[in-house]
Design a protein around this motif. Structure first.
Motif, mmCIF file in Angstrom:
data_model
loop_
_atom_site.group_PDB
_atom_site.id
_atom_site.type_symbol
_atom_site.label_atom_id
_atom_site.label_comp_id
_atom_site.label_asym_id
_atom_site.label_seq_id
_atom_site.Cartn_x
_atom_site.Cartn_y
_atom_site.Cartn_z
ATOM 1 N N THR A 131 6.530 -4.142 0.504
ATOM 2 C CA THR A 131 6.128 -3.040 1.378
ATOM 3 C C THR A 131 7.350 -2.322 1.916
ATOM 4 O OG1 THR A 131 4.256 -4.376 2.048
ATOM 5 C CG2 THR A 131 4.731 -2.434 3.369
ATOM 6 N N ASP A 185 8.854 -0.182 -0.716
ATOM 7 C CA ASP A 185 8.057 1.024 -0.951
ATOM 8 C C ASP A 185 8.289 2.055 0.145
ATOM 9 O OD1 ASP A 185 7.023 -0.051 -3.197
ATOM 10 O OD2 ASP A 185 5.071 -0.571 -2.348
ATOM 11 N N LEU A 186 8.291 1.587 1.398
ATOM 12 C CA LEU A 186 8.450 2.523 2.510
ATOM 13 C C LEU A 186 9.833 3.157 2.481
ATOM 14 C CD1 LEU A 186 6.673 0.589 5.402
ATOM 15 C CD2 LEU A 186 5.823 2.557 4.125
ATOM 16 N N ARG A 189 11.713 3.642 -0.158
ATOM 17 C CA ARG A 189 11.750 4.560 -1.284
ATOM 18 C C ARG A 189 11.065 5.873 -0.904
ATOM 19 N NH1 ARG A 189 8.880 6.435 -5.637
ATOM 20 N NH2 ARG A 189 9.690 6.136 -7.746
ATOM 21 N N SER A 190 9.923 5.769 -0.217
ATOM 22 C CA SER A 190 9.199 6.973 0.183
ATOM 23 C C SER A 190 9.972 7.789 1.213
ATOM 24 C CB SER A 190 7.850 6.600 0.792
ATOM 25 O OG SER A 190 7.089 5.872 -0.121
ATOM 26 N N GLU A 202 16.673 -0.543 -10.086
ATOM 27 C CA GLU A 202 16.161 -1.233 -8.901
ATOM 28 C C GLU A 202 16.996 -2.471 -8.637
ATOM 29 O OE1 GLU A 202 12.056 -2.058 -9.618
ATOM 30 O OE2 GLU A 202 11.435 -0.083 -8.916
ATOM 31 N N THR A 261 6.072 -6.453 -10.463
ATOM 32 C CA THR A 261 7.350 -6.619 -9.796
ATOM 33 C C THR A 261 7.674 -5.368 -8.994
ATOM 34 O OG1 THR A 261 8.487 -5.742 -11.704
ATOM 35 C CG2 THR A 261 8.326 -8.136 -11.554
ATOM 36 N N ASN A 262 8.545 -5.540 -8.029
ATOM 37 C CA ASN A 262 8.915 -4.451 -7.154
ATOM 38 C C ASN A 262 10.358 -4.659 -6.743
ATOM 39 O OD1 ASN A 262 8.846 -2.316 -5.454
ATOM 40 N ND2 ASN A 262 7.065 -2.999 -4.294
ATOM 41 N N LEU A 267 12.461 10.481 -8.836
ATOM 42 C CA LEU A 267 11.472 9.502 -8.400
ATOM 43 C C LEU A 267 10.087 9.801 -8.950
ATOM 44 C CD1 LEU A 267 12.477 8.709 -4.709
ATOM 45 C CD2 LEU A 267 12.928 7.400 -6.769
ATOM 46 N N ASN A 286 1.723 6.169 4.761
ATOM 47 C CA ASN A 286 1.572 5.182 3.706
ATOM 48 C C ASN A 286 0.836 3.926 4.142
ATOM 49 O OD1 ASN A 286 3.094 6.149 1.192
ATOM 50 N ND2 ASN A 286 4.450 6.649 2.882
ATOM 51 N N SER A 287 0.165 3.979 5.274
ATOM 52 C CA SER A 287 -0.487 2.759 5.729
ATOM 53 C C SER A 287 -1.943 2.963 6.095
ATOM 54 C CB SER A 287 0.246 2.198 6.940
ATOM 55 O OG SER A 287 1.579 1.976 6.596
ATOM 56 N N ARG A 313 2.083 12.242 -3.819
ATOM 57 C CA ARG A 313 1.043 11.678 -2.961
ATOM 58 C C ARG A 313 0.186 10.686 -3.769
ATOM 59 N NH1 ARG A 313 1.450 10.499 1.703
ATOM 60 N NH2 ARG A 313 -0.074 8.881 1.462
ATOM 61 N N GLU A 323 2.074 7.521 -4.202
ATOM 62 C CA GLU A 323 2.115 6.696 -2.989
ATOM 63 C C GLU A 323 0.749 6.084 -2.688
ATOM 64 O OE1 GLU A 323 4.099 9.314 -0.269
ATOM 65 O OE2 GLU A 323 6.060 8.593 -0.933
ATOM 66 N N GLU A 370 -0.006 2.036 -2.451
ATOM 67 C CA GLU A 370 -0.663 1.436 -1.297
ATOM 68 C C GLU A 370 -1.933 0.703 -1.723
ATOM 69 O OE1 GLU A 370 -1.075 4.217 1.881
ATOM 70 O OE2 GLU A 370 -1.918 2.657 3.162
ATOM 71 N N ARG A 418 -1.012 -2.633 -2.917
ATOM 72 C CA ARG A 418 -0.690 -3.544 -1.811
ATOM 73 C C ARG A 418 -1.956 -4.030 -1.125
ATOM 74 N NH1 ARG A 418 3.452 -0.102 -0.185
ATOM 75 N NH2 ARG A 418 2.344 0.829 1.553
ATOM 76 N N GLU A 444 5.947 1.221 -12.976
ATOM 77 C CA GLU A 444 7.046 0.617 -12.210
ATOM 78 C C GLU A 444 6.747 -0.827 -11.848
ATOM 79 O OE1 GLU A 444 9.205 4.298 -9.883
ATOM 80 O OE2 GLU A 444 8.018 2.860 -8.751
ATOM 81 N N ALA A 445 5.469 -1.093 -11.550
ATOM 82 C CA ALA A 445 5.100 -2.451 -11.154
ATOM 83 C C ALA A 445 4.878 -3.341 -12.373
ATOM 84 C CB ALA A 445 3.846 -2.407 -10.291
#
Lengths: 332, 326
Positions: A35, A38-39, A41-42, A157, A168-169, A240, A289-290, B197, B200, B204, B207, B232-233
């Motif tokens: 997480t 991701d945040l 990167r954003s 990465e 993977t991340n 990106l 993003n949440s 968007r 993203e 999410e 996740r 990517e994942a």
């Protein structure tokens, strides 16, 4: 009142902390390294924009052309590198894009300092002009196959982890661009004559002039630097999303300005810090993003963002009001 | 000898009289939303092909900017030029109603496309019924997901009528035919037609729902956005992205399997079919339910009031993506 909690940054940090705890208690999946990656990167593109916007706001100006500059720079750079079949490093893309950004920023600077026009009006005009010029003369076709250097950059990465779903991340290399931009700008703003001059002309232009500051030089620097940052942000953005889309980015400028204001910068100039701007950007990115994780329906997402912006800015505004009252009392 | 001349003369005159009837050439204009973009360049190919095949004078025009007022101006110019028929892909159906009425009043045949609510047109030709298209996409998603597991839906915006119809068609099909599948998003997520968007949102979703197996996107930029997140994942084998898009946008993700199937309709065929329909109306032929326009996907038109629906959907996987250049 002079403790750490009297500062705007502390309030934004508290809001972020509270928000993170709320999201995490609703959905424990939030508390993972993935997480955070991701945040971060954003945040990169908005963060670079935010640093530039902060500099302009501190100087008492408003720039809304930076998204158009970013779209212009990255689109032209990608098309150019593809046309010559360039396969080298992404650094070349950054250099070309940054250079185009400086040139476009120079146009802003000339109009602003030579003709003494209001910055909002000038950048409103130039932003539309840059965008129109690009669409009319350079093209509207989306570049879906980027120069190889940019693709390699987007795939780079660090510190990979396994996600809950089994993929993977890793921490995107783009994050390091933001990590370079922030300290450089922070140093300029706080430890150079130029930087102190930016605060000075934003605080009181006339006083700054009488103190012997060359306002033209300072303004040329500001708008060229912001153009440069926009060029950098454009390449990061295209890499990106792995497309150079001439219709992208434009339209996001107001949310960047809102994020920076949330972080304590004042539209009237003279106030604002890099830390505050970055915290403001983080706050907006975390909210954006949440909301799916919190189960907030789509209808409510913009409403929630709006409410937090109003809440956040009113707290900082009240804070500054109290500050000025305190200082009057102190003076008496 | 004199007699022969008279006969020849008569034959010649009759031929002169008959020939224009036998091969009357019509001038047909196709007006699009925006000139120069890949989608309508492809439509131009179809219109050109129609002109070559039939000998009618058919051409395509459109405004340089996506602007309803400019489109109205172009149609006004065409009325003044006195074309025989106008085929329109309206930017906003409401905005072109008055000018299309004027065209019809002057005896010009009007055919529209992507405007099923239009009032002032002889016929509106739709590539397909939106609900049926959504149902088809769901069939593909279900087959990749093994007809079970969690999936999410995404639209450009909740106010986009077309996107919502595609999603409704999909969700209804899932409830009816694939009860083992479970929709996790109460209302579709919005991506504002923005690829970042969509990316993203997808991140999410991954996740939030560790058991997610699929996503049904709507905006043409959403499939590549979601595809990038999946790629990517490294989840190509587990999470399946299916939705409307174009090969030019999603090609690189189709190749890697991050996007499984995209659906669209071919604008070249739509342009060809519209022009053909216009000629039929000009020649006074009857338009009937179930008729065949002789264009792929428009072989069995379903009539609903003034609207004709084809089944001109095209579904593309990595195996047939090379056939499409737009």
């Amino acid at each position: 009142m002079n403790g750490i909690f009297s500062r705007n940054e502390a309030f934004v940090a508290l809001i972020i902390l509270g928000l993170v705890l709320i999201i995490g208690s609703i959905n424990p999946n939030f508390f993972t390294l993935g997480t955070l990656y991701d945040l971060l990167r954003s945040s990169v593109v908005m963060g670079i924009f935010g640093v530039g916007v902060l500099m302009v706001l501190v100087s008492g100006g408003t720039d809304i052309s930076f998204t158009a500059i970013a779209a212009f720079c990255t689109y032209v750079t990608s098309r150019y590198l593809n046309s010559i079949g360039f396969e080298g490093s992404v650094l070349v893309a950054f250099l070309i894009s940054g250079a185009i950004g400086v040139l476009l920023g120079l146009i802003n600077a000339i109009l602003i300092s030579s003709f003494k026009l209001p910055t909002l009006i000038v950048t409103l005009g130039t932003g539309n002009m840059f965008r129109g010029f690009m669409l009319a003369f350079i093209g509207t076709k989306i570049v879906t196959v980027l120069p190889p250097g940019m693709i390699r950059f987007s795939r780079t990465e660090f510190f990979p982890v396994t996600t809950l779903i089994g993929g993977t991340n890793g921490l995107s290399a783009a994050v390091f661009v933001l990590l370079a931009v922030v300290p450089v700008t922070w140093y300029i703003l706080n430890y150079t004559m130029l930087g102190r001059g930016i605060y000075a002309i934003g605080g009181d232009r006339v006083a700054a002039e009488r103190a012997g500051l060359n306002i033209n030089v300072i303004q040329f620097f500001i708008y060229c630097y912001v153009g440069f940052l926009a060029g950098i942000a454009g390449i990061v953005h295209s890499s990106l999303v792995r497309t150079a889309n001439p219709f992208d980015l434009v339209g996001t400028e107001l949310s960047v300005i809102a994020a920076v204001v949330l972080g304590g910068a004042r539209i009237t100039g003279g106030h604002g810090t890099i830390l505050g701007a970055i915290l403001g950007v983080f706050l907006v990115i975390i909210i954006n993003n949440s909301l799916i994780m919190m189960g907030v329906p789509s209808y409510w997402q913009s409403a929630v963002i709006g409410m937090i912006i109003i809440l956040g800015t009113s707290i900082t505004a009240l804070q500054s009001k109290r500050e000025s009252r305190v200082s009057i009392v102190d003076n008496q | 000898m004199k007699k022969f001349f008279v006969v020849m003369m008569v034959v010649f005159l009759v031929a002169l009289l008959v020939s224009p009837v036998m091969a009357k050439k019509y001038t047909i204009a196709t007006v699009v939303k925006l000139d120069g973009i890949a989608w309508f360049e492809r439509m131009r190919e179809g219109v050109k092909k129609f002109a070559q095949d039939t000998g009618h004078e058919a051409f395509l025009v459109g405004p340089p900017r996506a602007d309803a007022a400019l489109q109205v101006q172009i149609i006004e110019d065409l009325i003044a030029q006195g074309v025989d028929a106008i085929c329109v892909v309206p930017f906003s159906p409401e905005a072109v109603e008055p000018v299309l009425k004027r065209a019809m009043d002057q005896g010009i045949v009007v055919i529209t496309h992507e405007a099923s609510n239009i009032q002032n047109a002889h016929w509106d030709l739709e590539a397909f019924d939106n609900y049926a298209f959504g149902a088809k996409l769901m069939d593909y998603l279900a087959s990749y997901m093994g007809e079970e597991g969690e999936y999410a839906t995404m639209v450009g915006s909740l106010t986009s009528k077309t996107h919502m119809e595609w999603i409704t068609g999909s969700v209804e099909r899932q409830k009816e035919k694939y009860p083992q599948m479970k929709l996790v998003t109460e209302s579709p997520l919005e991506c504002y037609d923005d690829q970042t968007r969509a990316y993203e949102n997808m991140k999410e979703l991954l996740r939030t729902y560790p058991n997610l197996r699929g996503v049904r996107t709507s905006a043409s930029t959403a499939a590549p956005g979601c595809g990038l997140a999946v790629e990517e994942a490294g989840l190509q084998d587990r999470v399946h992205v299916v939705g409307p898009s174009l090969v030019s946008l999603s090609g690189q993700y189709l190749k890697t399997g991050a996007v499984k199937v995209i659906g669209f309709w071919d604008p070249a065929d739509a342009g060809y079919a519209m022009n053909k329909l216009a000629v039929m109306v000009l020649e006074g032929q009857e338009v009937t339910d179930g008729m065949d326009l002789g264009v792929p996907g428009y072989n069995k038109l379903r009539m609903d009031g003034r609207v004709l629906y084809g089944e001109a959907w095209v579904f593309v996987t990595k195996d047939n993506m090379d056939q499409y250049n737009f």
